[in-house]
Design an enzyme around this catalytic site. Structure first.
Site, PDB file in Angstrom:
ATOM      1  N   LYS A  30       0.691  -1.212  -0.044  1.00 31.42           N
ATOM      2  CA  LYS A  30      -0.087   0.048   0.222  1.00 31.42           C
ATOM      3  C   LYS A  30       0.822   1.272  -0.108  1.00 31.42           C
ATOM      4  O   LYS A  30       2.139   1.095   0.444  1.00 31.42           O
ATOM      5  CB  LYS A  30      -0.966   0.004   1.336  1.00 31.42           C
ATOM      6  N   GLY A  59     -23.338   4.610   4.436  1.00 35.99           N
ATOM      7  CA  GLY A  59     -22.471   5.222   3.396  1.00 35.99           C
ATOM      8  C   GLY A  59     -23.057   4.958   2.060  1.00 35.99           C
ATOM      9  O   GLY A  59     -23.203   3.753   1.438  1.00 35.99           O
ATOM     10  N   GLY A  85     -21.601   5.859  -0.797  1.00 40.34           N
ATOM     11  CA  GLY A  85     -20.675   6.516  -2.028  1.00 40.34           C
ATOM     12  C   GLY A  85     -20.368   5.402  -3.132  1.00 40.34           C
ATOM     13  O   GLY A  85     -21.533   4.826  -3.562  1.00 40.34           O
ATOM     14  N   VAL A 102     -19.351   2.679  -3.747  1.00 35.24           N
ATOM     15  CA  VAL A 102     -19.712   1.310  -3.299  1.00 35.24           C
ATOM     16  C   VAL A 102     -21.019   1.181  -2.879  1.00 35.24           C
ATOM     17  O   VAL A 102     -21.827   0.326  -3.311  1.00 35.24           O
ATOM     18  CB  VAL A 102     -18.703   0.639  -2.324  1.00 35.24           C
ATOM     19  N   TYR A 112     -23.758   2.951  -2.893  1.00 40.41           N
ATOM     20  CA  TYR A 112     -24.999   3.247  -3.669  1.00 40.41           C
ATOM     21  C   TYR A 112     -25.242   2.029  -4.711  1.00 40.41           C
ATOM     22  O   TYR A 112     -26.154   1.766  -4.827  1.00 40.41           O
ATOM     23  CB  TYR A 112     -24.692   4.730  -4.479  1.00 40.41           C
TER      24      TYR A 112
HETATM   25  P1  NAD Z   1     -16.654   6.736  -1.141  1.00 39.85           P
HETATM   26  O1  NAD Z   1     -15.951   7.968  -0.522  1.00 39.85           O
HETATM   27  O2  NAD Z   1     -17.104   6.806  -2.427  1.00 39.85           O
HETATM   28  O3  NAD Z   1     -18.160   6.622  -0.151  1.00 39.85           O
HETATM   29  C1  NAD Z   1     -18.116   6.637   1.172  1.00 39.85           C
HETATM   30  C2  NAD Z   1     -19.245   7.355   1.398  1.00 39.85           C
HETATM   31  O4  NAD Z   1     -19.694   7.534   3.119  1.00 39.85           O
HETATM   32  C3  NAD Z   1     -19.627   9.008   1.037  1.00 39.85           C
HETATM   33  O5  NAD Z   1     -20.832   9.105   0.508  1.00 39.85           O
HETATM   34  C4  NAD Z   1     -19.748   9.790   2.484  1.00 39.85           C
HETATM   35  O6  NAD Z   1     -20.442  10.965   2.383  1.00 39.85           O
HETATM   36  C5  NAD Z   1     -20.245   8.485   3.463  1.00 39.85           C
HETATM   37  N1  NAD Z   1     -19.785   8.797   5.023  1.00 39.85           N
HETATM   38  C6  NAD Z   1     -18.577   9.301   5.433  1.00 39.85           C
HETATM   39  N2  NAD Z   1     -18.736   9.296   6.686  1.00 39.85           N
HETATM   40  C7  NAD Z   1     -19.982   8.938   6.949  1.00 39.85           C
HETATM   41  C8  NAD Z   1     -20.563   8.816   8.207  1.00 39.85           C
HETATM   42  N3  NAD Z   1     -20.121   8.896   9.572  1.00 39.85           N
HETATM   43  N4  NAD Z   1     -21.891   8.218   8.226  1.00 39.85           N
HETATM   44  C9  NAD Z   1     -22.502   8.022   7.016  1.00 39.85           C
HETATM   45  N5  NAD Z   1     -22.069   8.126   5.890  1.00 39.85           N
HETATM   46  C10 NAD Z   1     -20.675   8.793   5.850  1.00 39.85           C
HETATM   47  O7  NAD Z   1     -15.987   5.570  -0.951  1.00 39.85           O
HETATM   48  P2  NAD Z   1     -16.300   4.033  -1.376  1.00 39.85           P
HETATM   49  O8  NAD Z   1     -15.427   3.782  -2.712  1.00 39.85           O
HETATM   50  O9  NAD Z   1     -17.746   3.683  -1.692  1.00 39.85           O
HETATM   51  O10 NAD Z   1     -15.713   2.936  -0.267  1.00 39.85           O
HETATM   52  C11 NAD Z   1     -16.556   2.981   0.721  1.00 39.85           C
HETATM   53  C12 NAD Z   1     -15.632   2.196   1.887  1.00 39.85           C
HETATM   54  O11 NAD Z   1     -15.514   0.795   1.180  1.00 39.85           O
HETATM   55  C13 NAD Z   1     -14.492   2.619   2.314  1.00 39.85           C
HETATM   56  O12 NAD Z   1     -14.274   2.333   3.705  1.00 39.85           O
HETATM   57  C14 NAD Z   1     -13.520   2.062   1.398  1.00 39.85           C
HETATM   58  O13 NAD Z   1     -12.072   1.875   2.164  1.00 39.85           O
HETATM   59  C15 NAD Z   1     -13.965   0.576   1.277  1.00 39.85           C
HETATM   60  N6  NAD Z   1     -13.646   0.112  -0.109  1.00 39.85           N
HETATM   61  C16 NAD Z   1     -13.854   0.346  -1.358  1.00 39.85           C
HETATM   62  C17 NAD Z   1     -13.396  -0.287  -2.131  1.00 39.85           C
HETATM   63  C18 NAD Z   1     -13.784   0.350  -3.642  1.00 39.85           C
HETATM   64  O14 NAD Z   1     -13.603  -0.365  -4.572  1.00 39.85           O
HETATM   65  N7  NAD Z   1     -14.078   1.627  -3.980  1.00 39.85           N
HETATM   66  C19 NAD Z   1     -12.867  -1.364  -2.325  1.00 39.85           C
HETATM   67  C20 NAD Z   1     -12.565  -2.102  -1.045  1.00 39.85           C
HETATM   68  C21 NAD Z   1     -12.962  -1.268   0.183  1.00 39.85           C
END
Ligand code: NAD
Length: 355
Positions: free
Chosen positions: A80, A177, A179, A181, A183
């Site tokens: 990482k 959340g 975001g 993932v 949605y």
């Molecule tokens: P993202 O930033 O697109 O979405 C995160 C969402 O969480 C945002 O809409 C944000 O407003 C919301 N949020 C933040 N704080 C919050 C709270 N206190 N309460 C409620 N909502 C809150 O991130 P993502 O890419 O969708 O990833 C989500 C999680 O999954 C992260 O922890 C990330 O590390 C993990 N993850 C993502 C991937 C990927 O492919 N994107 C892969 C493995 C793990």
């Protein structure tokens, strides 16, 4: 604690500090374990408070990637990188290209990909300086839809173990959340007939989900008290902690967030409370499977990645079975499965085979 002490504690092979005076780049690349192959893991861009915080983050995250990549059946080690910067930094391309130069110096021991606050455009900038990168637009692209697909299948497996059926029709799922993932996951769940409770700190996203899926909106702080079958953390890490662990009103916790348990004992407590925890680094492995697909001979093939991702269903069942048979937490069982695969392949690779 000194750097070598930390490396010993986490089990790291190599930690690379990168500094470029011209661009102001400050980055750390953590290469945890390359027993299975080059270390693949995302690049996190974050405005850390201190150097120590950045270092600990990269060590913890790269160790997690070793477990995740091993569990996903990939011949890739764990790594990482963190870039210590403001997400709004104006010289973004310069930072990423300088970072790419450092990645190139490692000759393929580390392969970069997207993570929090880095995008497909950032990976294009890194790729201008090194071929050791995944997640480019012309390759696997944004991993989030594939991660969501894997979480959906993992959730079905957890439902099968907890409720005796993997059909999510009529199940209530609370998604924290919405975001990239979260949605997408809601889209899958809605299609499968699940009832949704949703929360996000961004009210616009909540409203969008309410309209699109008929989801019930909930305040971010109250979501832990939601009466539901499945709680799905898709926002932050450490959501299972002293403050929340007694509050969950669900039978299953299954979501995409990394490092959901603040401490290992929180996993034990969930078990005591009869809550099935789908270990984060198994259920959210779809993203890394997708990125790894880009590194295979012949390049990225979406269909092949999706077939691999569907295996998360069986993998989770194997984790739940191991936990039950050995009387250990599901988190510990998942780690054990990864450690066993690494040990097995270390043995096999003792045999000299000319390339
Ligand atoms: P993202 O930033 O697109 O979405 C995160 C969402 O969480 C945002 O809409 C944000 O407003 C919301 N949020 C933040 N704080 C919050 C709270 N206190 N309460 C409620 N909502 C809150 O991130 P993502 O890419 O969708 O990833 C989500 C999680 O999954 C992260 O922890 C990330 O590390 C993990 N993850 C993502 C991937 C990927 O492919 N994107 C892969 C493995 C793990």
């Amino acid at each position: 604690m000194g750097i070598f002490d930390l490396m010993e504690r986490y089990g790291h092979e190599q930690v690379v500090f990168c500094y470029d005076r011209a661009t102001g780049l400050k980055a750390i690349i953590g290469i945890h374990d390359t027993s299975l192959g080059p270390a693949l893991g995302g690049v996190r861009l974050w405005p850390y408070q201190t150097e120590e915080e950045a270092l600990r983050d990269v060590l913890r995250l790269s160790q997690g990637m070793t477990y995740k990549n091993a569990a996903m059946g990939l011949d890739l080690g764990g790594g990482k990188a963190v870039i210590w910067a403001e997400p709004g930094a104006a010289n973004r391309e310069a930072l990423m290209r300088a970072f790419g130069r450092f990645v190139q110096t490692l000759g393929g021991r580390y392969v970069a990909a997207e993570d929090v606050n880095t995008t497909v455009a950032d990976m294009a900038a890194v790729a201008a300086e090194t071929p050791h990168v995944a997640g480019r637009a012309e390759g696997s692209g944004d991993p989030s839809p594939v991660t969501a697909y894997g979480v959906f299948h993992g959730m079905r497996a957890a439902a099968r173990w907890a409720f005796g059926s993997d059909d999510l029709q009529g199940r209530t799922v609370a998604v924290q959340g919405l975001g990239k993932v979260g949605y997408r996951l809601c889209e899958h769940l809605h299609r499968a007939g699940a009832r949704l409770i949703v929360t996000d700190t961004d009210a616009g996203r909540v409203q969008q989900a309410a309209e699109a899926f008929g989801a019930q909106a909930m305040d971010p702080e109250r979501i832990y008290d939601a009466e539901c079958d499945i709680f799905s953390p898709c926002a932050l890490g450490s959501v299972v902690n002293d403050r929340t662990v007694e509050r969950f009103r669900c039978r299953v916790i299954a979501g995409s967030a990394n490092n959901q348990l603040q401490e290992p004992h929180h996993g034990d407590r969930l078990q005591e409370r009869g809550i099935l925890y789908a270990p984060d680094f198994i259920i959210n492995g779809g993203g890394v499977i997708n990125a790894a697909e880009e590194l295979r001979p012949g390049g990225y093939r979406r269909e092949r990645a999706l077939v691999q991702v569907e295996r998360i269903y069986d993998l989770l069942l194997a984790v739940f079975r191991t936990a039950q048979e050995q009387g250990i937490s599901t988190a510990r069982a998942a780690e054990q499965i990864s450690e066993e695969r690494i040990a097995l392949l270390r043995q096999v690779r003792r045999i000299f085979a000319p390339r």
